[in-house]
Design a protein around this motif. Sequence first.
Motif, PDB file in Angstrom:
ATOM      1  N   PHE A 315       0.813  -1.219   0.000  1.00  0.00           N
ATOM      2  CA  PHE A 315       0.000   0.000   0.000  1.00  0.00           C
ATOM      3  C   PHE A 315       0.847   1.269   0.000  1.00  0.00           C
ATOM      4  O   PHE A 315       0.486   2.250  -0.651  1.00  0.00           O
ATOM      5  N   TYR A 316       1.965   1.242   0.720  1.00  0.00           N
ATOM      6  CA  TYR A 316       2.814   2.435   0.747  1.00  0.00           C
ATOM      7  C   TYR A 316       3.395   2.709  -0.646  1.00  0.00           C
ATOM      8  O   TYR A 316       3.408   3.856  -1.100  1.00  0.00           O
ATOM      9  N   THR A 317       3.876   1.657  -1.321  1.00  0.00           N
ATOM     10  CA  THR A 317       4.416   1.820  -2.680  1.00  0.00           C
ATOM     11  C   THR A 317       3.328   2.315  -3.623  1.00  0.00           C
ATOM     12  O   THR A 317       3.544   3.233  -4.423  1.00  0.00           O
ATOM     13  N   TYR A 318       2.159   1.719  -3.522  1.00  0.00           N
ATOM     14  CA  TYR A 318       1.050   2.056  -4.423  1.00  0.00           C
ATOM     15  C   TYR A 318       0.620   3.512  -4.260  1.00  0.00           C
ATOM     16  O   TYR A 318       0.361   4.214  -5.236  1.00  0.00           O
ATOM     17  N   PHE A 319       0.562   3.963  -2.993  1.00  0.00           N
ATOM     18  CA  PHE A 319       0.066   5.322  -2.735  1.00  0.00           C
ATOM     19  C   PHE A 319       1.135   6.403  -2.837  1.00  0.00           C
ATOM     20  O   PHE A 319       0.827   7.572  -3.031  1.00  0.00           O
ATOM     21  N   SER A 320       2.412   6.036  -2.690  1.00  0.00           N
ATOM     22  CA  SER A 320       3.471   7.060  -2.675  1.00  0.00           C
ATOM     23  C   SER A 320       4.032   7.379  -4.055  1.00  0.00           C
ATOM     24  O   SER A 320       4.736   8.375  -4.211  1.00  0.00           O
ATOM     25  N   ILE A 321       3.744   6.529  -5.053  1.00  0.00           N
ATOM     26  CA  ILE A 321       4.159   6.835  -6.428  1.00  0.00           C
ATOM     27  C   ILE A 321       2.965   7.461  -7.145  1.00  0.00           C
ATOM     28  O   ILE A 321       1.959   6.804  -7.409  1.00  0.00           O
ATOM     29  N   TYR A 322       3.091   8.737  -7.457  1.00  0.00           N
ATOM     30  CA  TYR A 322       1.972   9.502  -8.026  1.00  0.00           C
ATOM     31  C   TYR A 322       1.912   9.286  -9.543  1.00  0.00           C
ATOM     32  O   TYR A 322       2.495  10.056 -10.321  1.00  0.00           O
ATOM     33  N   VAL A 323       1.219   8.234  -9.936  1.00  0.00           N
ATOM     34  CA  VAL A 323       1.182   7.863 -11.359  1.00  0.00           C
ATOM     35  C   VAL A 323       0.469   8.912 -12.219  1.00  0.00           C
ATOM     36  O   VAL A 323       0.872   9.160 -13.361  1.00  0.00           O
ATOM     37  N   ASN A 324      -0.563   9.536 -11.688  1.00  0.00           N
ATOM     38  CA  ASN A 324      -1.284  10.574 -12.454  1.00  0.00           C
ATOM     39  C   ASN A 324      -0.394  11.787 -12.733  1.00  0.00           C
ATOM     40  O   ASN A 324      -0.412  12.340 -13.836  1.00  0.00           O
ATOM     41  N   THR A 325       0.391  12.170 -11.739  1.00  0.00           N
ATOM     42  CA  THR A 325       1.324  13.294 -11.903  1.00  0.00           C
ATOM     43  C   THR A 325       2.395  12.958 -12.935  1.00  0.00           C
ATOM     44  O   THR A 325       2.736  13.796 -13.784  1.00  0.00           O
ATOM     45  N   ILE A 326       2.927  11.733 -12.862  1.00  0.00           N
ATOM     46  CA  ILE A 326       3.950  11.291 -13.823  1.00  0.00           C
ATOM     47  C   ILE A 326       3.379  11.310 -15.233  1.00  0.00           C
ATOM     48  O   ILE A 326       4.006  11.790 -16.179  1.00  0.00           O
ATOM     49  N   SER A 327       2.147  10.797 -15.373  1.00  0.00           N
ATOM     50  CA  SER A 327       1.475  10.752 -16.683  1.00  0.00           C
ATOM     51  C   SER A 327       1.282  12.161 -17.248  1.00  0.00           C
ATOM     52  O   SER A 327       1.554  12.413 -18.434  1.00  0.00           O
ATOM     53  N   ASP A 328       0.838  13.096 -16.391  1.00  0.00           N
ATOM     54  CA  ASP A 328       0.621  14.481 -16.838  1.00  0.00           C
ATOM     55  C   ASP A 328       1.930  15.165 -17.234  1.00  0.00           C
ATOM     56  O   ASP A 328       1.985  15.891 -18.236  1.00  0.00           O
ATOM     57  N   ASP A 329       2.992  14.917 -16.458  1.00  0.00           N
ATOM     58  CA  ASP A 329       4.305  15.504 -16.755  1.00  0.00           C
ATOM     59  C   ASP A 329       4.853  14.995 -18.087  1.00  0.00           C
ATOM     60  O   ASP A 329       5.433  15.770 -18.864  1.00  0.00           O
ATOM     61  N   LEU A 330       4.659  13.708 -18.342  1.00  0.00           N
ATOM     62  CA  LEU A 330       5.120  13.130 -19.618  1.00  0.00           C
ATOM     63  C   LEU A 330       4.393  13.780 -20.793  1.00  0.00           C
ATOM     64  O   LEU A 330       4.996  14.126 -21.810  1.00  0.00           O
ATOM     65  N   LYS A 331       3.086  13.944 -20.632  1.00  0.00           N
ATOM     66  CA  LYS A 331       2.268  14.528 -21.695  1.00  0.00           C
ATOM     67  C   LYS A 331       2.686  15.979 -21.984  1.00  0.00           C
ATOM     68  O   LYS A 331       2.798  16.398 -23.144  1.00  0.00           O
ATOM     69  N   LYS A 344      -4.790   9.014 -19.979  1.00  0.00           N
ATOM     70  CA  LYS A 344      -5.412   8.028 -19.100  1.00  0.00           C
ATOM     71  C   LYS A 344      -4.800   6.641 -19.238  1.00  0.00           C
ATOM     72  O   LYS A 344      -4.580   5.938 -18.242  1.00  0.00           O
ATOM     73  N   GLU A 345      -4.514   6.216 -20.482  1.00  0.00           N
ATOM     74  CA  GLU A 345      -3.933   4.887 -20.702  1.00  0.00           C
ATOM     75  C   GLU A 345      -2.549   4.763 -20.069  1.00  0.00           C
ATOM     76  O   GLU A 345      -2.192   3.717 -19.525  1.00  0.00           O
ATOM     77  N   THR A 346      -1.773   5.845 -20.148  1.00  0.00           N
ATOM     78  CA  THR A 346      -0.446   5.856 -19.505  1.00  0.00           C
ATOM     79  C   THR A 346      -0.589   5.717 -17.996  1.00  0.00           C
ATOM     80  O   THR A 346       0.159   4.964 -17.357  1.00  0.00           O
ATOM     81  N   SER A 347      -1.551   6.434 -17.423  1.00  0.00           N
ATOM     82  CA  SER A 347      -1.806   6.366 -15.985  1.00  0.00           C
ATOM     83  C   SER A 347      -2.191   4.951 -15.554  1.00  0.00           C
ATOM     84  O   SER A 347      -1.665   4.432 -14.559  1.00  0.00           O
ATOM     85  N   LEU A 348      -3.082   4.305 -16.308  1.00  0.00           N
ATOM     86  CA  LEU A 348      -3.503   2.929 -15.997  1.00  0.00           C
ATOM     87  C   LEU A 348      -2.352   1.947 -16.150  1.00  0.00           C
ATOM     88  O   LEU A 348      -2.197   1.021 -15.344  1.00  0.00           O
ATOM     89  N   PHE A 349      -1.525   2.154 -17.176  1.00  0.00           N
ATOM     90  CA  PHE A 349      -0.365   1.290 -17.406  1.00  0.00           C
ATOM     91  C   PHE A 349       0.622   1.392 -16.232  1.00  0.00           C
ATOM     92  O   PHE A 349       1.126   0.374 -15.733  1.00  0.00           O
ATOM     93  N   LEU A 350       0.874   2.634 -15.791  1.00  0.00           N
ATOM     94  CA  LEU A 350       1.790   2.845 -14.666  1.00  0.00           C
ATOM     95  C   LEU A 350       1.239   2.247 -13.367  1.00  0.00           C
ATOM     96  O   LEU A 350       1.997   1.694 -12.562  1.00  0.00           O
ATOM     97  N   LYS A 351      -0.082   2.345 -13.160  1.00  0.00           N
ATOM     98  CA  LYS A 351      -0.706   1.748 -11.971  1.00  0.00           C
ATOM     99  C   LYS A 351      -0.512   0.236 -11.950  1.00  0.00           C
ATOM    100  O   LYS A 351      -0.238  -0.360 -10.902  1.00  0.00           O
TER     101      LYS A 351
END
Length: 415
Positions: A315-331, A344-351
């Motif tokens: 849970f700590y790994t899952y919640f501490s890596i901000y996949v939505n932020t990473i996805s937005d920064d890449l875009k 959205k697909e990048t965000s789901l892939f990273l999750k």
Amino acid sequence: MKLKNLFKKKELSSKIYYTLFIILIYRFGSFFPIPFIKPIYINEIGFKKNINILTACNIASIFSLGIMPNISASILLQFLCYFFPFFQKLKKNGKRKLNLITKGITLILSLIKANAYILYLINLFLKKKTYYLNFILIYGKYFFLFTSIICLTTGTFLTMWLKEKINEKGLGNGNSFLIISGILSRFINYFISEILNRINEKVFLGILILLFEIIVWILIIVMAIIIIKSVRKIYIHYINNFGYYSSNLEEIKFLPLKVVHTGVMPIMCSQGMLFFLITLMSKIHLEIIIEKLKNIYGLWYNIMYSIIIILITFFYTYFSIYVNTISDDLKLNGGYIPNVKPGKETSLFLKKIVSQISLIGSLLLTIMALFPSIFVCLGGDKNFALFFGGSSLIILVGSLLEIKTTINSYLLNYN
């Protein structure tokens, strides 16, 4: 060559000497007992049993809690920053306020842990001591509790101050230096004890067993290094200046996601939670469960230990890596993961990837945490077993790797 270069530059050598000086103060303070505890009791119990291997201080010394309440407070604040917008804003804009909140949480945790520690100490070591019983008759139990809790809490804040001094004027990584100084001091004693125990049995057979133990220990250290340094590389392509997707290798980068993103935190938290659970059960007189959980090398303790480590790590790994932020920064920066649409697909892939590495990381940490118990079950010494995995070995390896990186960066800057 690198060791020679460390002392060539005056500024760097002064940082090294200052760091060593602070470590000596910390080690010296670990021999000061809390008030009303006679040194004779420290000698009787301080070197035989150790409640907290990470501080490696004598039992009932002023530094018994060490830096751990402050580390726990930092971890708790990270969780709060994820779940509450107020703390997220503070993290971005108000580092000073965040530091004050961390110190406030450290104070609360220190008071709670100090109370549990002293009660554990009384029940385990002092209850049958004539001196302690006479003291209780004269002054009362609560006076002893109050003074002990104040001293232990003060010791924690003094340790924090020493850590900050290493960060400001020393080599940095104050937490790492203080923790490994304690672990190494214990390791030397236990290693010598293990050598003497093996040789006293049958010399030839004892030496063979000792050599086998050392080889296994080295292999476990190698495994710990691999686990700590392992990353899952997610390759990212960037759009070039002409607006086309480039196949040039120089423009292909990767996002490194650490397999054990949490470090040793889940192991430390699990030990703390189980210690608190056992203390709580002793208050409500659940003796049957306490007996099963009391043995840290036993089956039931290790089952609970493993479950908590897996849950915290995942849970700590899952919640501490901000996949939505990473996805937005890449875009925004024109980056994309091959065969995955931006957004959205990048965000789901990273999750999905984060879920996978969370599971793998939690299982690897659990295996490392269980090695000391396995070693004891195979006939190894309980004290020496503490360095065959668990928090001690992972913290030691991780801290040494951090210190190596810090020193290398200093060498590069001063060249």
